[in-house]
Design an enzyme around this catalytic site. Structure first.
Site, PDB file in Angstrom:
ATOM      1  N   GLY A  51       0.824  -1.215   0.000  1.00 31.41           N
ATOM      2  CA  GLY A  51       0.000   0.000   0.000  1.00 31.41           C
ATOM      3  C   GLY A  51       0.849   1.251   0.000  1.00 31.41           C
ATOM      4  O   GLY A  51       0.557   2.221  -0.713  1.00 31.41           O
ATOM      5  N   SER A  96      -6.350 -12.253  -3.045  1.00 34.11           N
ATOM      6  CA  SER A  96      -5.248 -13.181  -2.825  1.00 34.11           C
ATOM      7  C   SER A  96      -5.549 -14.499  -3.522  1.00 34.11           C
ATOM      8  O   SER A  96      -6.714 -14.856  -3.734  1.00 34.11           O
ATOM      9  CB  SER A  96      -5.065 -13.430  -1.325  1.00 34.11           C
ATOM     10  OG  SER A  96      -4.217 -14.541  -1.098  1.00 34.11           O
ATOM     11  N   TYR A 137      -9.836 -16.424   6.434  1.00 33.17           N
ATOM     12  CA  TYR A 137      -9.098 -15.576   5.511  1.00 33.17           C
ATOM     13  C   TYR A 137      -9.486 -15.894   4.068  1.00 33.17           C
ATOM     14  O   TYR A 137      -9.744 -14.993   3.257  1.00 33.17           O
ATOM     15  CB  TYR A 137      -7.596 -15.773   5.703  1.00 33.17           C
ATOM     16  CG  TYR A 137      -6.743 -14.910   4.792  1.00 33.17           C
ATOM     17  CD1 TYR A 137      -6.727 -13.529   4.927  1.00 33.17           C
ATOM     18  CD2 TYR A 137      -5.950 -15.486   3.797  1.00 33.17           C
ATOM     19  CE1 TYR A 137      -5.947 -12.728   4.099  1.00 33.17           C
ATOM     20  CE2 TYR A 137      -5.165 -14.701   2.966  1.00 33.17           C
ATOM     21  CZ  TYR A 137      -5.166 -13.325   3.120  1.00 33.17           C
ATOM     22  OH  TYR A 137      -4.403 -12.534   2.287  1.00 33.17           O
TER      23      TYR A 137
END
Length: 316
Positions: free
Chosen positions: A27, A153, A178
């Site tokens: 980021g 992801s 996740y």
């Protein structure tokens, strides 16, 4: 040799970009590059002091002409109240939003809940960004051409949206939760792209790769002390630097060819097929409707309201 590279020479002069979780890792690299190519970059982070330190470091590191601007906004994606305050602050200050990069995330957390009672990873990685994007969408729609980039992801390929236990109240596995949150990122991108078709707003999701960042900071708490070090030691030959890991985000954000594409999933700066579940339109629609309910947006039409302060923000 295994990392794609953004080769576009496009600039963002006069453009406003938002990057969540941009005080560290990919980021921060993303915000740094946007600043280098002329954008006004809103560094939206939970820890304002760390964000301000990141801005200081970027300004000290980047030299040249026609640089952009860096502005810090507080954004805690584990709090709907914080998300609404941040969105309201941005909308009151910015006439246009040309680029939104939903980059922030958590991984392998101990079992926990957000301030609004949602499982931490689903709440931060998906619901927080879903709400933030929804509140900013009318302004983004009026700033076309515009792009929304969701950092997902490869873990989405192992993800399942468990609507019967979406908050993992009955069974909790850190990596299962996740995977669910990352699959939600891709499904959200697909459905949002479909709903925005023809609007001039293009939506992307991506896998940045295995990147050497702070993302796995809580993994020792979930498994055993030293697990994070062991994982890094084993996976190190395949791990990317943050600069390498940010390349696909940059490609989706500025590349001219990517600017003609919509609703696709990328890895190493190339379009890649996501999992079968990630391509299921009925699953995407069901998740969208569930997310609207969970985020408290049932009475808010983000696609057909004018570009004033959205109704959910009027009492904030």
């Amino acid at each position: 040799m295994f990392s794609g590279k953004c080769t576009s020479a496009a600039r963002l002069d006069g453009k406003t970009a938002i990057v969540t979780g941009s005080n560290t890792g990919i980021g921060k690299v993303t915000a740094k590059e946007f600043y280098r190519i002329g954008a006004k970059v809103i560094v939206a982070c939970r820890d304002v002091k760390k964000a301000e330190q990141a801005v200081t470091e970027i300004v000290a590191d980047v030299k040249g002409d026609n640089l952009g601007q860096l502005v810090v906004e507080e954004l805690d994606l584990a709090s709907f109240a914080s998300i609404k305050r941040c969105a309201k602050s941005i909308l009151q200050k910015e006439k246009h939003i040309h680029l939104l990069v939903n980059n922030a995330g958590v991984m392998a957390c101990p079992k926990g809940k957000t301030q609004d009672g949602f499982e931490t990873q689903f709440g931060v990685n998906h619901l927080g960004h879903f709400l933030f994007t929804s509140l900013l969408l009318p302004r983004i729609r009026n700033s076309t051409p515009a792009r929304i980039v969701n950092v997902s992801s490869m873990a989405h390929t192992r993800g399942v949206i468990n609507f019967d236990d979406i908050n993992s109240d009955t069974n909790y596995s850190a990596m299962v939760a996740y995977g669910q949150s990352k699959l939600a990122n891709v499904l959200f991108s697909k459905e949002l792209a479909q709903r925005l078709e023809g609007s001039g707003v293009h939506v992307y999701s991506l896998h940045p790769g295995l990147v050497l960042t702070e993302l796995g900071r809580t993994i020792d708490q979930v498994y055993f002390p030293g697990m994070r070090f062991l994982a890094r030691f084993i996976l190190y030959p395949w791990m990317k630097t943050p600069e390498q890991g940010a390349q696909t985000t940059l490609h989706c954000s500025i590349d001219e060819k990517a600017g003609e594409e919509n609703g696709l999933y990328y890895s190493d700066c190339k379009v890649k097929e996501p999992s079968a579940a990630a391509k299921d339109p009925e699953l995407a629609k069901k998740l969208w409707e569930k997310s609207i309910e969970m985020a408290g947006l049932k009475d808010y039409d983000m696609f057909n309201c004018d570009d004033t302060l959205p109704e959910p923000l009027k009492d904030v």
